[in-house]
Design a protein around this motif. Structure first.
Motif, short mmCIF file in Angstrom:
data_model
loop_
_atom_site.label_atom_id
_atom_site.label_comp_id
_atom_site.label_asym_id
_atom_site.label_seq_id
_atom_site.Cartn_x
_atom_site.Cartn_y
_atom_site.Cartn_z
N GLY A 38 -28.75 43.19 24.71
CA GLY A 38 -30.00 43.81 25.15
C GLY A 38 -30.66 43.12 26.32
O GLY A 38 -31.83 43.38 26.62
N ILE A 39 -29.94 42.23 26.99
CA ILE A 39 -30.51 41.48 28.12
C ILE A 39 -30.16 42.20 29.41
O ILE A 39 -28.97 42.38 29.72
CB ILE A 39 -30.00 40.03 28.11
CG1 ILE A 39 -30.51 39.33 26.84
CG2 ILE A 39 -30.43 39.28 29.37
CD1 ILE A 39 -29.77 38.08 26.48
N GLN A 40 -31.19 42.59 30.16
CA GLN A 40 -30.99 43.45 31.33
C GLN A 40 -31.35 42.77 32.65
O GLN A 40 -30.88 43.19 33.70
CB GLN A 40 -31.84 44.72 31.18
CG GLN A 40 -31.62 45.49 29.90
CD GLN A 40 -30.36 46.33 29.93
OE1 GLN A 40 -29.95 46.80 30.98
NE2 GLN A 40 -29.73 46.50 28.78
N THR A 41 -32.20 41.76 32.62
CA THR A 41 -32.74 41.20 33.85
C THR A 41 -32.50 39.70 33.93
O THR A 41 -32.20 39.03 32.92
CB THR A 41 -34.26 41.45 33.95
OG1 THR A 41 -34.92 40.68 32.92
CG2 THR A 41 -34.59 42.93 33.78
N HIS A 47 -34.69 33.35 29.82
CA HIS A 47 -35.29 33.07 28.50
C HIS A 47 -34.21 32.87 27.45
O HIS A 47 -34.36 32.03 26.55
CB HIS A 47 -36.21 34.22 28.09
CG HIS A 47 -37.57 34.12 28.69
ND1 HIS A 47 -38.69 34.61 28.05
CD2 HIS A 47 -38.01 33.60 29.85
CE1 HIS A 47 -39.76 34.39 28.79
NE2 HIS A 47 -39.37 33.78 29.91
N PHE A 48 -33.13 33.65 27.55
CA PHE A 48 -32.05 33.57 26.56
C PHE A 48 -31.33 32.22 26.67
O PHE A 48 -31.08 31.55 25.67
CB PHE A 48 -31.07 34.72 26.79
CG PHE A 48 -29.92 34.76 25.82
CD1 PHE A 48 -30.07 35.30 24.55
CD2 PHE A 48 -28.68 34.25 26.18
CE1 PHE A 48 -29.01 35.34 23.65
CE2 PHE A 48 -27.61 34.28 25.29
CZ PHE A 48 -27.78 34.83 24.03
N VAL A 236 -31.07 36.52 8.70
CA VAL A 236 -31.90 37.34 9.57
C VAL A 236 -31.34 37.29 10.99
O VAL A 236 -30.48 36.47 11.31
CB VAL A 236 -33.37 36.88 9.55
CG1 VAL A 236 -33.98 37.11 8.17
CG2 VAL A 236 -33.50 35.42 9.95
N HIS A 237 -31.81 38.18 11.85
CA HIS A 237 -31.31 38.26 13.22
C HIS A 237 -31.61 36.96 13.97
O HIS A 237 -32.72 36.42 13.89
CB HIS A 237 -31.99 39.41 13.96
CG HIS A 237 -31.66 40.75 13.42
ND1 HIS A 237 -32.20 41.91 13.92
CD2 HIS A 237 -30.83 41.14 12.42
CE1 HIS A 237 -31.73 42.95 13.24
NE2 HIS A 237 -30.90 42.50 12.32
N ILE A 238 -30.64 36.49 14.72
CA ILE A 238 -30.89 35.33 15.59
C ILE A 238 -31.05 35.87 17.00
O ILE A 238 -30.18 35.77 17.87
CB ILE A 238 -29.79 34.27 15.45
CG1 ILE A 238 -29.73 33.81 14.00
CG2 ILE A 238 -30.06 33.09 16.37
CD1 ILE A 238 -28.87 32.61 13.73
N THR A 239 -32.19 36.51 17.18
CA THR A 239 -32.59 37.10 18.46
C THR A 239 -34.04 36.71 18.69
O THR A 239 -34.72 36.21 17.78
CB THR A 239 -32.48 38.63 18.41
OG1 THR A 239 -33.31 39.12 17.32
CG2 THR A 239 -31.06 39.09 18.18
N GLN A 475 -20.98 28.50 25.55
CA GLN A 475 -21.63 27.67 24.54
C GLN A 475 -23.14 27.86 24.54
O GLN A 475 -23.81 27.66 23.51
CB GLN A 475 -21.29 26.19 24.78
CG GLN A 475 -19.86 25.82 24.42
CD GLN A 475 -19.57 24.36 24.70
OE1 GLN A 475 -19.74 23.88 25.82
NE2 GLN A 475 -19.16 23.63 23.69
N GLN A 476 -23.71 28.26 25.68
CA GLN A 476 -25.15 28.45 25.77
C GLN A 476 -25.62 29.74 25.11
O GLN A 476 -26.83 29.99 25.02
CB GLN A 476 -25.58 28.42 27.24
CG GLN A 476 -25.37 27.06 27.90
CD GLN A 476 -25.68 27.07 29.39
OE1 GLN A 476 -26.58 27.79 29.84
NE2 GLN A 476 -24.94 26.29 30.15
N PHE A 477 -24.67 30.57 24.63
CA PHE A 477 -25.04 31.75 23.84
C PHE A 477 -25.46 31.34 22.43
O PHE A 477 -26.09 32.12 21.72
CB PHE A 477 -23.88 32.73 23.77
CG PHE A 477 -23.75 33.62 24.98
CD1 PHE A 477 -24.12 34.95 24.93
CD2 PHE A 477 -23.26 33.12 26.18
CE1 PHE A 477 -24.00 35.78 26.03
CE2 PHE A 477 -23.14 33.93 27.29
CZ PHE A 477 -23.51 35.27 27.22
N ALA A 478 -25.10 30.13 22.01
CA ALA A 478 -25.50 29.64 20.69
C ALA A 478 -27.01 29.38 20.67
O ALA A 478 -27.61 29.20 21.74
CB ALA A 478 -24.73 28.37 20.37
N PRO A 479 -27.64 29.36 19.47
CA PRO A 479 -27.03 29.45 18.15
C PRO A 479 -26.59 30.87 17.80
O PRO A 479 -27.29 31.83 18.11
CB PRO A 479 -28.15 28.97 17.22
CG PRO A 479 -29.42 29.24 17.96
CD PRO A 479 -29.10 29.07 19.40
#
Length: 568
Positions: A38-41, A47-48, A236-239, A475-479
């Motif tokens: 869901g990341i568009q910009t 932030h992610f 729960v969602h990790i978002t 790796q930076q997509f973690a956790p």
């Protein structure tokens, strides 16, 4: 081994993928992963990849927060007795430990209460309310439960006991008449993030209190280890906000955990380097074991401990309870597998319902999960409890278990839960009829493909594209966790380099490459049946996640192979 279906996700908007790749200077496959999340910009990606505590939302955006803080202030001003009440699972016990630990530094006229799993059941109990009234508590702060407790809160009101409810479950049509209801999922609540854990709601409560009373925010970041444990173990969602809380919570666990968590890590056998997965499999079962086998208060006592010797002693006790839980788990799972494998009727069904009145109620949910994994179909495990038959139910991806139970409601005393997990109670004489009805409902409503395990693949990848920069960004997509799972990739026509071998008689260890690519070490757990074909020299397709393998101070990229497919 049951064959799995491979599902390749759509790439997503190609223009957005290209813009992210150009703006961030990353491979299009990595941009595709961002779009899937869901990341568009560019700013959303920033932030992610760079979570900050400043990204947390203002707690007063949550409906009911002003009323909650106002009632707590009034209770403290008038020296009222406050009872911190929470459920007996990981989310409930971490919630109680967090809120109790914080407020006990501000105020000393408070206690905590955890209901007995077997005598009181889930959520707010009449016994708990009676305890509060009889012991002079005029305010209960309920954590991880209460949003559906209309009758219980009404009863408490007749006794002069007020409730602040901090819950994250979906409410029913009628809301309880509490002084304050903190639940982002309740109608009319404009809080921007809806997927907080129960402990996450508790954290927002103490965050709000610090803002009103000018307490530095740094004084509550020490509790983020408890929040991360709750996020991991409550699935729960990790978002969004949960991802920020989990990110910094893992840092707290690995760098400066509270005394109780440190003791728990000690008995778990791993002192640092925790991931979300480690929390789920090493810490969560031990915290849960306290309530499953004995009393969940032991878990809270551990998590609020102030002295290392005390914490270590409680950690050892909880570890013993976890060993007992494992024994029950293995025994009951073995019984259930034997029951199914020796009954052709059960083998041929599209659902599993097994019952033994002697099974330990505290572990039937775990057993239901194991049976679901083994046979991959909606599963219910039943045992005798307090004169009734109690059960835990688990589902497969895509099938609504709760809806199926609605079709059997006339045979049940009560049931509750959600799409993938539920609990239920019935009269003993209804077990056989229920098993048949549940099978009828499942058979009539489940599409055949949902009975085949699915591997969700995010993108196709050439092995030559997996270089150190690619892996470093990955790796930076973690956790990783729900809604942000560790990505699974597809690579076609790979070859084994040298000879593949077996590890532990069922796992394949090998090196793989594609023409023109470097070779990668790979492990395929539980896929020994492919060994001869792999060593036959023919190319094959693999789907896999990419991991770091650390062995004797040597670190390398390793492929964790989820599926192997040969082209005929």
């Amino acid at each position: 081994m049951q064959q799995k279906r491979w599902t390749l996700n759509e790439t997503g908007n190609k223009e957005t993928v290209q813009q992210l790749s150009a703006g961030l200077g990353i491979h299009p496959v990595l941009s595709t992963l961002l779009v899937h999340r869901g990341i568009q910009t560019f700013d959303e990606a920033k932030h992610f990849f760079r979570p900050m505590l400043e990204h947390l939302h203002d707690p007063f955006l949550m409906g009911g927060m002003e009323q909650a803080i106002g009632r707590i202030d009034k209770a403290i001003a008038h020296n009222e007795k406050i009872l911190i009440y929470g459920d007996y699972d990981v989310d409930g016990t971490t919630s109680v430990a967090l809120v109790y630990s914080f407020f006990s530094k501000q105020y000393n006229n408070l206690e905590y209460y955890i209901p007995d799993r077997y005598l009181e059941g889930y959520g707010i109990s009449t016994k708990g309310i009676d305890y509060a009234a009889e012991n002079g508590f005029s305010l209960i702060i309920a954590l991880d439960c209460g949003i559906k407790s209309v009758d219980k809160v009404a009863y408490a009101n007749t006794l002069g006991v007020d409730f602040i409810i901090c819950d994250h479950h979906l409410p029913a049509d009628e809301l309880p008449a509490a002084v304050a209801l903190l639940d982002p999922k309740r109608p009319g609540c404009d809080y921007p993030y809806k997927e907080l854990s129960g402990c996450g709601i508790g954290f927002k409560l103490i965050q709000a209190y610090t803002q009103v009373h000018d307490i530095p925010f740094e004084e509550i970041t020490c509790y983020l280890d408890l929040v991360a444990i709750s996020i991991a173990c409550d699935i729960v969602h990790i978002t969004g906000e949960n991802r920020v809380l989990a990110y910094f919570g893992l840092q707290q666990i690995n760098n400066n955990p509270c005394i109780g968590v440190k003791a728990l890590m000690g008995v778990a056998g791993k002192s640092n380097g925790y991931t979300i997965s480690d929390v789920v499999f090493l810490l969560g079962p031990r915290i849960n074991a306290a309530g499953r086998i004995d009393d969940a208060k032991h878990a809270v006592e551990l998590l609020i401990a102030c002295h290392e010797d005390d914490a270590n002693a409680k950690g050892v006790l909880i570890n013993i309870k976890n060993l007992e839980r494992k024994e029950h788990d293995l025994s009951i799972t073995g019984d259930a597998l034997s029951m199914i494998d020796n009954d052709q009727l059960l083998i041929d069904r599209k659902s599993t319902v097994v019952y033994n009145e002697g099974w330990h109620k505290g572990v039937i949910g775990i057993v239901a999960s194991r049976l679901t994994e083994k046979y991959y179909r909606p599963t219910i495990v039943l045992t005798r409890s307090n004169g009734h038959v109690a059960g835990s139910a688990r589902s497969v991806r895509g099938f609504d278990l709760y809806e199926a139970l609605c079709g059997c409601s006339d045979l049940l005393i009560q049931f509750g839960g959600h799409k993938y997990a539920a609990g239920l109670t019935m009269k003993p004489e209804n077990v056989a009829a229920f098993a048949n009805r549940f099978e009828e409902v499942v058979s009539a409503t489940i599409p055949p493909e949902l009975l085949i395990p699915e591997i969700q693949i995010e993108a196709e990848l050439e092995l030559s594209q997996v270089d150190p920069k690619f892996f470093r960004i990955l790796q930076q997509f973690a956790p990783f966790g729900p809604e942000n799972m560790s990505p699974v990739f597809l690579s076609k026509n790979v070859y084994v380099r040298g000879v593949a071998g077996l590890v532990g008689n069922q796992h394949i260890k090998m090196c793989v490459d594609q023409p023109g690519s470097p070779f990668f070490e790979a492990i395929a757990f539980g896929q020994a049946e492919h060994l001869d074909n792999i060593n036959g020299g023919k190319p094959f397709d693999i789907c896999y996640s990419i991991e770091e393998n650390a062995w004797r101070d040597k670190r390398s990229i390793q492929l964790n192979i989820k599926g192997i497919r040969f082209n005929s």
